[in-house]
Design an enzyme around this catalytic site. Structure first.
Site, PDB file in Angstrom:
ATOM      1  N   ASP A  54       8.981 -10.395  -2.086  1.00 43.18           N
ATOM      2  CA  ASP A  54       7.754 -10.407  -2.903  1.00 43.18           C
ATOM      3  C   ASP A  54       7.610  -9.049  -3.584  1.00 43.18           C
ATOM      4  O   ASP A  54       6.533  -8.479  -3.678  1.00 43.18           O
ATOM      5  CB  ASP A  54       6.538 -10.709  -2.024  1.00 43.18           C
ATOM      6  CG  ASP A  54       5.266 -10.933  -2.850  1.00 43.18           C
ATOM      7  OD1 ASP A  54       5.383 -11.295  -4.043  1.00 43.18           O
ATOM      8  OD2 ASP A  54       4.160 -10.748  -2.310  1.00 43.18           O
ATOM      9  N   ASP A  79       4.358  -4.419   2.226  1.00 45.09           N
ATOM     10  CA  ASP A  79       4.107  -5.867   2.266  1.00 45.09           C
ATOM     11  C   ASP A  79       5.383  -6.693   2.481  1.00 45.09           C
ATOM     12  O   ASP A  79       5.875  -7.356   1.570  1.00 45.09           O
ATOM     13  CB  ASP A  79       3.421  -6.257   0.932  1.00 45.09           C
ATOM     14  CG  ASP A  79       2.606  -7.530   1.076  1.00 45.09           C
ATOM     15  OD1 ASP A  79       2.546  -8.070   2.177  1.00 45.09           O
ATOM     16  OD2 ASP A  79       2.048  -7.978   0.063  1.00 45.09           O
TER      17      ASP A  79
HETATM   18  N1  LIG Z   1       0.305   1.964   4.241  1.00 41.89           N
HETATM   19  C1  LIG Z   1      -0.631   1.872   3.313  1.00 41.89           C
HETATM   20  N2  LIG Z   1      -1.289   2.981   2.861  1.00 41.89           N
HETATM   21  C2  LIG Z   1      -2.236   2.873   1.902  1.00 41.89           C
HETATM   22  N3  LIG Z   1      -2.633   1.716   1.340  1.00 41.89           N
HETATM   23  C3  LIG Z   1      -2.025   0.576   1.760  1.00 41.89           C
HETATM   24  C4  LIG Z   1      -1.001   0.602   2.751  1.00 41.89           C
HETATM   25  N4  LIG Z   1      -0.579  -0.662   2.957  1.00 41.89           N
HETATM   26  C5  LIG Z   1      -1.304  -1.431   2.135  1.00 41.89           C
HETATM   27  N5  LIG Z   1      -2.169  -0.705   1.409  1.00 41.89           N
HETATM   28  C6  LIG Z   1      -3.129  -1.211   0.414  1.00 41.89           C
HETATM   29  O1  LIG Z   1      -3.578  -2.493   0.822  1.00 41.89           O
HETATM   30  C7  LIG Z   1      -3.234  -3.494  -0.145  1.00 41.89           C
HETATM   31  C8  LIG Z   1      -2.836  -4.778   0.576  1.00 41.89           C
HETATM   32  O2  LIG Z   1      -1.676  -4.553   1.347  1.00 41.89           O
HETATM   33  P1  LIG Z   1      -0.485  -5.599   1.373  1.00 41.89           P
HETATM   34  O3  LIG Z   1       0.050  -5.775   0.009  1.00 41.89           O
HETATM   35  O4  LIG Z   1       0.460  -5.186   2.450  1.00 41.89           O
HETATM   36  O5  LIG Z   1      -1.266  -6.913   1.890  1.00 41.89           O
HETATM   37  P2  LIG Z   1      -1.499  -8.335   1.243  1.00 41.89           P
HETATM   38  O6  LIG Z   1      -2.539  -9.005   2.029  1.00 41.89           O
HETATM   39  O7  LIG Z   1      -0.217  -9.015   1.101  1.00 41.89           O
HETATM   40  O8  LIG Z   1      -2.105  -8.014  -0.130  1.00 41.89           O
HETATM   41  P3  LIG Z   1      -1.929  -8.805  -1.471  1.00 41.89           P
HETATM   42  O9  LIG Z   1      -2.134 -10.237  -1.156  1.00 41.89           O
HETATM   43  O10 LIG Z   1      -2.995  -8.206  -2.323  1.00 41.89           O
HETATM   44  O11 LIG Z   1      -0.519  -8.512  -1.905  1.00 41.89           O
HETATM   45  C9  LIG Z   1      -2.113  -2.879  -0.965  1.00 41.89           C
HETATM   46  O12 LIG Z   1      -2.089  -3.381  -2.264  1.00 41.89           O
HETATM   47  C10 LIG Z   1      -2.481  -1.405  -0.952  1.00 41.89           C
HETATM   48  O13 LIG Z   1      -3.449  -1.129  -1.947  1.00 41.89           O
HETATM   49 MG   LIG Z   2       0.622  -7.099  -1.332  1.00 36.08          MG
END
Ligand SMILES: Nc1ncnc2c1ncn2[C@@H]1O[C@H](COP(=O)(O)OP(=O)(O)OP(=O)(O)O)[C@@H](O)[C@H]1O
Ligand SMILES: [Mg+2]
Length: 323
Positions: free
Chosen positions: A245, A262
């Site tokens: 992804d 992610d």
């Molecule tokens: N390690 C990290 N440090 C800082 N911010 C983070 C970190 N991990 C994630 N984030 C923030 O949190 C958001 C969501 O994280 P992630 O993409 O892993 O989850 P998700 O639920 O799959 O989100 P989405 O569905 O929006 O892709 C990221 O877009 C980022 O802004």
């Molecule tokens: Mg994400």
């Protein structure tokens, strides 16, 4: 509280925000209401118990607080975190919280907790595409070989769906561990609980790092960062992982560096028969973003070059349609 109760709880929570096209189905609504009351009662009793031992600074709404306590209590008890400071982002599958590390993570100012929504499995459409050829993992990241567990997952019973949820999280966590150890630009993962992954936080107290999709780069910087992403793709292929992804939405940008995030849908280039198609899509999305920043590339041949340079075979014919 088990997973299904959580799912119902969130469904009810979400239903209250949206217009329901089937609102005439009163009996269903009533059934849900009584279930909700029952679920709420259990949720709050447990939350009250846990909150005696773990209080945090973040002012969460009532339901969210109970959900956080349920998801983060073990991590706090084992001294991985000492406080939850605020919500960083609410995503489709998880919300990320800024936390203060506990004694188990010395010399670090902040850590990020990715806490999964119970609906995660449903939101991940096409999960069969990513699960193709996968061996499911338990909470310790070990392969599930128990017949009863395998059967439950295959039948997607309540217990089976809980196991599948654990397996997705275990894939995300173990992939981050391996890739971090291999020198890829991913947050350092610290620990995995029943519903959360604790990892290195990218950003500072004022805010988390933006995603690449939120920033514009000048041509020189864009060129260097594009090379950096390609290096990461290379390391990932070396370690038999495809992100699955990857796009400018899942790459953070901070202090001139990138961090890939992610990972629940990682696939193996050796095992998944759709692997090349998934890889090609990752490469294309990355190239699309960088072409908007002035970096030209040919995603198709780039994907093929990277793929074959690791000794993987290109698919001979047009792959079958997504499951
Ligand atoms: N390690 C990290 N440090 C800082 N911010 C983070 C970190 N991990 C994630 N984030 C923030 O949190 C958001 C969501 O994280 P992630 O993409 O892993 O989850 P998700 O639920 O799959 O989100 P989405 O569905 O929006 O892709 C990221 O877009 C980022 O802004
Ligand atoms: Mg994400």
């Amino acid at each position: 509280m088990n997973r299904n109760q959580w799912v119902e709880f969130f469904e009810d929570l979400e239903d209250s925000d949206v217009e329901h096209p089937l609102s005439s189905q009163k009996h269903l609504q009533r059934k849900r209401e009584s279930k909700k009351n029952e679920t709420d009662a259990r949720l709050f009793v447990r939350a009250q118990e846990l909150s005696r031992e773990f209080q945090f600074t973040y002012k969460a709404a009532r339901f969210e607080e109970a959900w956080l306590l349920d998801s983060l209590f073990d991590i706090a008890e084992h001294q991985w975190i000492s406080d939850v400071l605020r919500k960083v982002k609410g995503g489709k599958e998880a919300s990320v919280y800024l936390c203060k590390p506990g004694a188990a993570i010395p010399n670090t100012d902040y850590v990020a907790a990715k806490v999964y929504r119970p609906r995660m499995l449903r939101n991940l459409r096409n999960d069969g595409l990513y699960r193709q050829g996968r061996t499911d993992l338990d909470t310790e990241g070990r392969q599930v070989i128990d017949d009863g567990m395998l059967h439950a997952m295959q039948k997607k019973t309540e217990y089976g769906r809980e196991l599948l949820h654990q397996s997705w999280m275990a894939y995300e966590f173990t992939s981050m561990q391996d890739l971090h150890a291999a020198g890829a630009d991913v947050p350092e993962p610290y620990t995995l609980s029943n519903n959360a992954i604790l990892m290195e936080y990218i950003g500072d107290l004022d805010g988390s790092a933006p995603t690449l999709s939120e920033v514009g780069l000048d041509r020189t910087e864009a060129g260097a960062l594009f090379e950096r992403v390609l290096r990461n793709l290379d390391v990932m292929l070396t370690h038999e992982r495809i992100h699955g992804d990857l796009s400018a939405y899942n790459i953070l940008y901070w202090d001139g560096d990138i961090t890939l995030i992610d990972f629940p849908q990682v696939v193996s280039p050796r095992i998944n028969r759709h692997a090349f198609r998934i890889f090609e899509r990752d490469v294309k999305r990355v190239c699309d973003y960088f072409s908007q920043q002035g970096v030209r590339s040919d995603p198709k041949s780039l994907a093929q070059e990277l793929w074959t340079s690791h000794g993987y075979n290109l698919p001979r014919e047009k792959p079958e349609e997504e499951e």
